[in-house]
Write a protein that holds these residues in place. Sequence first.
Motif, PDB file in Angstrom:
ATOM      1  N   LEU A  90       1.052  -1.181   0.072  1.00 58.99           N
ATOM      2  CA  LEU A  90       0.303   0.266   0.218  1.00 58.99           C
ATOM      3  C   LEU A  90       0.926   1.415   0.059  1.00 58.99           C
ATOM      4  O   LEU A  90       0.656   2.351  -0.903  1.00 58.99           O
ATOM      5  CB  LEU A  90      -1.132   0.248   0.758  1.00 58.99           C
ATOM      6  N   GLN A  91       2.183   0.988   0.693  1.00 58.82           N
ATOM      7  CA  GLN A  91       2.896   2.389   0.361  1.00 58.82           C
ATOM      8  C   GLN A  91       3.598   2.632  -0.807  1.00 58.82           C
ATOM      9  O   GLN A  91       3.590   3.775  -0.621  1.00 58.82           O
ATOM     10  CB  GLN A  91       3.801   2.274   1.674  1.00 58.82           C
ATOM     11  N   ALA A  92       3.748   1.885  -1.257  1.00 58.41           N
ATOM     12  CA  ALA A  92       4.442   1.721  -2.433  1.00 58.41           C
ATOM     13  C   ALA A  92       3.581   2.258  -4.499  1.00 58.41           C
ATOM     14  O   ALA A  92       3.844   3.020  -4.892  1.00 58.41           O
ATOM     15  CB  ALA A  92       5.133   0.288  -2.788  1.00 58.41           C
ATOM     16  N   SER A  93       2.906   1.526  -3.594  1.00 59.16           N
ATOM     17  CA  SER A  93       1.262   2.341  -4.503  1.00 59.16           C
ATOM     18  C   SER A  93       0.752   3.169  -4.311  1.00 59.16           C
ATOM     19  O   SER A  93       0.332   4.140  -4.934  1.00 59.16           O
ATOM     20  CB  SER A  93       0.274   1.290  -4.351  1.00 59.16           C
ATOM     21  N   ASN A  94       0.823   3.823  -2.780  1.00 60.53           N
ATOM     22  CA  ASN A  94       0.396   5.537  -2.747  1.00 60.53           C
ATOM     23  C   ASN A  94       1.613   6.152  -3.112  1.00 60.53           C
ATOM     24  O   ASN A  94       1.029   7.427  -3.753  1.00 60.53           O
ATOM     25  CB  ASN A  94       0.497   5.494  -1.202  1.00 60.53           C
ATOM     26  N   ALA A  95       2.665   6.031  -2.605  1.00 62.74           N
ATOM     27  CA  ALA A  95       4.076   7.240  -3.699  1.00 62.74           C
ATOM     28  C   ALA A  95       3.826   6.615  -4.772  1.00 62.74           C
ATOM     29  O   ALA A  95       3.644   7.968  -5.540  1.00 62.74           O
ATOM     30  CB  ALA A  95       5.734   5.890  -3.390  1.00 62.74           C
ATOM     31  N   ALA A  96       3.209   5.924  -5.812  1.00 64.26           N
ATOM     32  CA  ALA A  96       3.256   5.683  -7.002  1.00 64.26           C
ATOM     33  C   ALA A  96       2.444   6.479  -7.794  1.00 64.26           C
ATOM     34  O   ALA A  96       2.201   7.537  -8.768  1.00 64.26           O
ATOM     35  CB  ALA A  96       3.265   4.136  -7.374  1.00 64.26           C
ATOM     36  N   MET A  97       1.051   6.299  -6.617  1.00 62.83           N
ATOM     37  CA  MET A  97      -0.233   7.297  -6.899  1.00 62.83           C
ATOM     38  C   MET A  97       0.150   8.858  -6.815  1.00 62.83           C
ATOM     39  O   MET A  97      -0.620   9.661  -6.948  1.00 62.83           O
ATOM     40  CB  MET A  97      -1.355   6.621  -6.031  1.00 62.83           C
TER      41      MET A  97
END
Length: 172
Positions: A90-97
Amino acid sequence: MEAENFLDLLKQVVADGKISFYYYCDPTSPITALHHLEIPYPGELSPVDLPYRWHAEKPSEDLVDAVWDDDSHSWIENSDKSQPALIAKLQASNAAMQKKMENYEAAKIKDAQNNDKIVQALSGVQKGQAQTTVVLAQLVPMVQQLSKSVNTPDTSDKPNAADETKKEEGAE
């Protein structure tokens, strides 16, 4: 049933202090059971005497698929369905978003600046058209007046048809 009886007996032997548990870890194995296999051993082994990939420390009950990390000398989560793994995803996808949002905002600002330039150019064109219209409005009456003077014959310069016939008769 026999396996449960064996485990109960084994736990009783452990409680009496006759058997110790060690944990075998093969993190490269496709068999999840070998990632943290509990091994009963009669007696105790010193940390120096432990065979390769055997560990005296028990993995935490919170870990779904525990594997031994040689760098930290502790058990870590190997499962991608565990809470820490899900949080990391989730943190990785949040950073990408977040990065996509920043790129979108930058593009939006750039588009707004381009739109402002287009509006300025169009207003300049409209001013030019308005000035052209004013000049044409001034020129149209002059052109109409010139075209009337070219299309209508001037009577003072040309003799009348009657005058011409008189000259012709008198010349005969």
